[in-house]
Design a protein around this motif. Structure first.
Motif, PDB file in Angstrom:
ATOM      1  N   HIS A 292     -66.846 -11.109 -46.417  1.00 47.69           N
ATOM      2  CA  HIS A 292     -68.113 -10.390 -46.567  1.00 47.69           C
ATOM      3  C   HIS A 292     -69.327 -11.316 -46.469  1.00 47.69           C
ATOM      4  O   HIS A 292     -70.460 -10.836 -46.482  1.00 47.69           O
ATOM      5  N   MET A 293     -69.087 -12.622 -46.371  1.00 47.82           N
ATOM      6  CA  MET A 293     -70.167 -13.607 -46.446  1.00 47.82           C
ATOM      7  C   MET A 293     -70.514 -14.233 -45.104  1.00 47.82           C
ATOM      8  O   MET A 293     -71.377 -15.107 -45.019  1.00 47.82           O
ATOM      9  N   LEU A 294     -69.862 -13.787 -44.043  1.00 48.69           N
ATOM     10  CA  LEU A 294     -69.995 -14.456 -42.746  1.00 48.69           C
ATOM     11  C   LEU A 294     -71.423 -14.459 -42.217  1.00 48.69           C
ATOM     12  O   LEU A 294     -71.825 -15.381 -41.511  1.00 48.69           O
ATOM     13  N   GLY A 295     -72.206 -13.431 -42.545  1.00 48.60           N
ATOM     14  CA  GLY A 295     -73.553 -13.335 -41.997  1.00 48.60           C
ATOM     15  C   GLY A 295     -74.630 -13.984 -42.838  1.00 48.60           C
ATOM     16  O   GLY A 295     -75.818 -13.910 -42.483  1.00 48.60           O
ATOM     17  N   LEU A 296     -74.263 -14.640 -43.930  1.00 46.52           N
ATOM     18  CA  LEU A 296     -75.278 -15.179 -44.837  1.00 46.52           C
ATOM     19  C   LEU A 296     -76.165 -16.237 -44.192  1.00 46.52           C
ATOM     20  O   LEU A 296     -77.334 -16.379 -44.555  1.00 46.52           O
ATOM     21  N   ALA A 297     -75.625 -17.008 -43.254  1.00 49.12           N
ATOM     22  CA  ALA A 297     -76.400 -18.089 -42.637  1.00 49.12           C
ATOM     23  C   ALA A 297     -76.943 -17.718 -41.262  1.00 49.12           C
ATOM     24  O   ALA A 297     -77.420 -18.593 -40.537  1.00 49.12           O
ATOM     25  N   ASN A 298     -76.904 -16.455 -40.912  1.00 51.48           N
ATOM     26  CA  ASN A 298     -77.383 -16.039 -39.582  1.00 51.48           C
ATOM     27  C   ASN A 298     -78.806 -16.537 -39.344  1.00 51.48           C
ATOM     28  O   ASN A 298     -79.667 -16.444 -40.215  1.00 51.48           O
ATOM     29  N   GLY A 299     -79.026 -17.067 -38.147  1.00 50.99           N
ATOM     30  CA  GLY A 299     -80.351 -17.546 -37.772  1.00 50.99           C
ATOM     31  C   GLY A 299     -80.644 -18.963 -38.193  1.00 50.99           C
ATOM     32  O   GLY A 299     -81.723 -19.490 -37.892  1.00 50.99           O
ATOM     33  N   ARG A 300     -79.727 -19.603 -38.875  1.00 47.04           N
ATOM     34  CA  ARG A 300     -79.930 -20.982 -39.325  1.00 47.04           C
ATOM     35  C   ARG A 300     -79.107 -21.936 -38.473  1.00 47.04           C
ATOM     36  O   ARG A 300     -78.045 -21.569 -37.960  1.00 47.04           O
ATOM     37  N   PRO A 301     -79.558 -23.172 -38.331  1.00 48.96           N
ATOM     38  CA  PRO A 301     -78.730 -24.171 -37.651  1.00 48.96           C
ATOM     39  C   PRO A 301     -77.398 -24.321 -38.385  1.00 48.96           C
ATOM     40  O   PRO A 301     -77.352 -24.348 -39.619  1.00 48.96           O
ATOM     41  N   GLY A 302     -76.326 -24.356 -37.627  1.00 52.42           N
ATOM     42  CA  GLY A 302     -75.005 -24.486 -38.227  1.00 52.42           C
ATOM     43  C   GLY A 302     -74.348 -23.166 -38.582  1.00 52.42           C
ATOM     44  O   GLY A 302     -73.253 -23.158 -39.153  1.00 52.42           O
ATOM     45  N   ALA A 303     -74.989 -22.038 -38.244  1.00 54.60           N
ATOM     46  CA  ALA A 303     -74.458 -20.730 -38.638  1.00 54.60           C
ATOM     47  C   ALA A 303     -73.080 -20.478 -38.029  1.00 54.60           C
ATOM     48  O   ALA A 303     -72.197 -19.904 -38.683  1.00 54.60           O
ATOM     49  N   ARG A 304     -72.879 -20.931 -36.804  1.00 59.24           N
ATOM     50  CA  ARG A 304     -71.582 -20.689 -36.164  1.00 59.24           C
ATOM     51  C   ARG A 304     -70.463 -21.432 -36.886  1.00 59.24           C
ATOM     52  O   ARG A 304     -69.389 -20.864 -37.144  1.00 59.24           O
ATOM     53  N   GLN A 305     -70.713 -22.684 -37.230  1.00 56.37           N
ATOM     54  CA  GLN A 305     -69.700 -23.448 -37.943  1.00 56.37           C
ATOM     55  C   GLN A 305     -69.495 -22.896 -39.353  1.00 56.37           C
ATOM     56  O   GLN A 305     -68.372 -22.890 -39.880  1.00 56.37           O
ATOM     57  N   PHE A 306     -70.566 -22.437 -39.965  1.00 55.08           N
ATOM     58  CA  PHE A 306     -70.500 -21.785 -41.273  1.00 55.08           C
ATOM     59  C   PHE A 306     -69.522 -20.612 -41.221  1.00 55.08           C
ATOM     60  O   PHE A 306     -68.621 -20.493 -42.057  1.00 55.08           O
ATOM     61  N   ARG A 307     -69.687 -19.758 -40.213  1.00 52.10           N
ATOM     62  CA  ARG A 307     -68.802 -18.600 -40.075  1.00 52.10           C
ATOM     63  C   ARG A 307     -67.359 -19.042 -39.818  1.00 52.10           C
ATOM     64  O   ARG A 307     -66.407 -18.449 -40.341  1.00 52.10           O
ATOM     65  N   GLN A 308     -67.213 -20.073 -39.010  1.00 56.55           N
ATOM     66  CA  GLN A 308     -65.871 -20.549 -38.673  1.00 56.55           C
ATOM     67  C   GLN A 308     -65.141 -21.064 -39.915  1.00 56.55           C
ATOM     68  O   GLN A 308     -63.964 -20.780 -40.127  1.00 56.55           O
ATOM     69  N   ILE A 309     -65.845 -21.807 -40.745  1.00 56.99           N
ATOM     70  CA  ILE A 309     -65.230 -22.329 -41.967  1.00 56.99           C
ATOM     71  C   ILE A 309     -64.796 -21.187 -42.873  1.00 56.99           C
ATOM     72  O   ILE A 309     -63.672 -21.165 -43.393  1.00 56.99           O
TER      73      ILE A 309
END
Length: 340
Positions: A292-309
């Motif tokens: 449920h937390m995958l979109g928390l960093a949307n629009g920020r640098p590193g968001a893709r890696q954030f989602r991947q982790i």
């Protein structure tokens, strides 16, 4: 440690000004805990829970929730008045603030069970269900519906449906401003292909001006929310806030005139790590929270890696709250690098 949110004192009717839509397989208790961190005033909904699951399955698994989620509404799916009454009594016992009947879900499995959007063709049955539910609880009983189904005339049929459930005593009506095509469209297609018709919902509200009425469907921005609030008592957002949950951090200030939660991404991630630690000790798997937390960093640098982790590492055996802290560190490191 970030303090967990406390239950808000906002009255239920005021909380309906902004609600997060019930979404099957998404708005479970872990999702709602995250959303409540970000808005203390909006109304949260469970995913639709069938009467069969509540009455013949593991009721505690489906109905238990953390009191910090309140105000929270239980949405039930069913068409048997006696079963709905029994499920309503259970919902009241668990402490839900509102009991809502689903008359809008277009999925095949819902139709086969004779509940969801297909019930728009049977307003008298829905009225019987509402009466049985009201007799079983002192909590408000509400309905969520579409503007019509299949070849229905959305003028005559929606008016008749609304009048029938109002006479049965609903406390409020939530209207998804699309038809549901039960023949020919998949549930996914029903979320986007039938055209939105907000004006039809506005007309219904003008005709039933005494009834609290909320609008749902295709709403994505605060500008759109403001436009709808000129006509309606409240708005309901679903996928827009699920995929971009930090939007909820603006709700209290922009829609309720209250102080915002003020939580930064770092504070949210640490609060969820604390929450995960408690949940893991009770047998919850980390990925059931992380998804449920995958979109928390949307629009920020590193968001893709954030989602991947969060997607990959949270599924590993013995994964723990450190996964959330790792994902946060990636975003913070990228932000620091971008600023230097």
């Amino acid at each position: 440690m970030t303090e967990a949110p406390r239950g808000t004192a906002v009255p239920l009717q005021a909380a309906r000004r902004f609600s997060v839509a019930p979404m099957i397989d998404w708005t479970d208790r872990h999702c709602r805990y995250l959303h409540r961190l970000l808005t203390r005033h909006g109304l949260l909904f469970t995913e639709m829970i069938t009467t069969g699951a509540v009455l013949h399955g593991d009721a505690a698994r489906h109905l238990r929730f953390d009191p910090v989620e309140q105000p929270v509404a239980l949405q039930l799916g069913g068409s048997d008045p006696a079963d709905l009454a029994a499920a309503t009594r259970l919902g009241e016992a668990y402490g839900y603030d509102e009991i809502n009947l689903n008359v809008g879900c277009p999925s095949d499995r819902v139709q086969s069970g004779r509940f969801g959007a297909c019930l728009m063709a049977e307003p008298d049955l829905v009225a019987d269900c509402v009466r049985a539910m009201r007799a079983a609880t002192d909590k408000p009983v509400t309905v969520k519906c579409r503007i019509g189904i299949d070849d229905q005339d959305i003028e005559e049929s929606l008016d008749r449906f609304a009048d029938t459930v109002v006479e049965a005593g609903i406390a409020a009506l939530y209207v998804h401003a699309r038809k549901a095509w039960l023949q020919g469209l998949s549930p996914k297609e029903n979320r986007t292909i039938p055209p939105l018709n907000y004006e039809r919902v506005y007309r219904l509200k003008r005709r039933l001006s005494h009834l609290p009425m909320m609008i749902n469907g295709g709403i994505e921005t605060f500008h759109e929310i403001g436009n709808h609030l000129e006509h309606m008592d409240g708005v309901m957002l679903g996928r827009a806030v699920y995929h971009n949950p930090m939007m909820l951090a603006e709700v209290d200030e922009r829609l309720f005139g209250q102080a915002p939660s003020g939580l930064t991404l770092a504070e949210v991630m640490r609060a969820m790590a604390d929450y995960a630690e408690t949940q893991l000790s009770e047998g919850t798997r980390l990925n059931n929270i992380a998804r449920h937390m995958l979109g928390l960093a949307n629009g920020r640098p590193g968001a893709r890696q954030f989602r991947q982790i969060l997607s990959v590492d949270a599924c590993k055996p013995k994964a723990g709250p450190e996964v959330f802290i790792h994902a946060l560190a990636v975003v913070e490191d990228r932000a620091e690098a971008a600023a230097s």
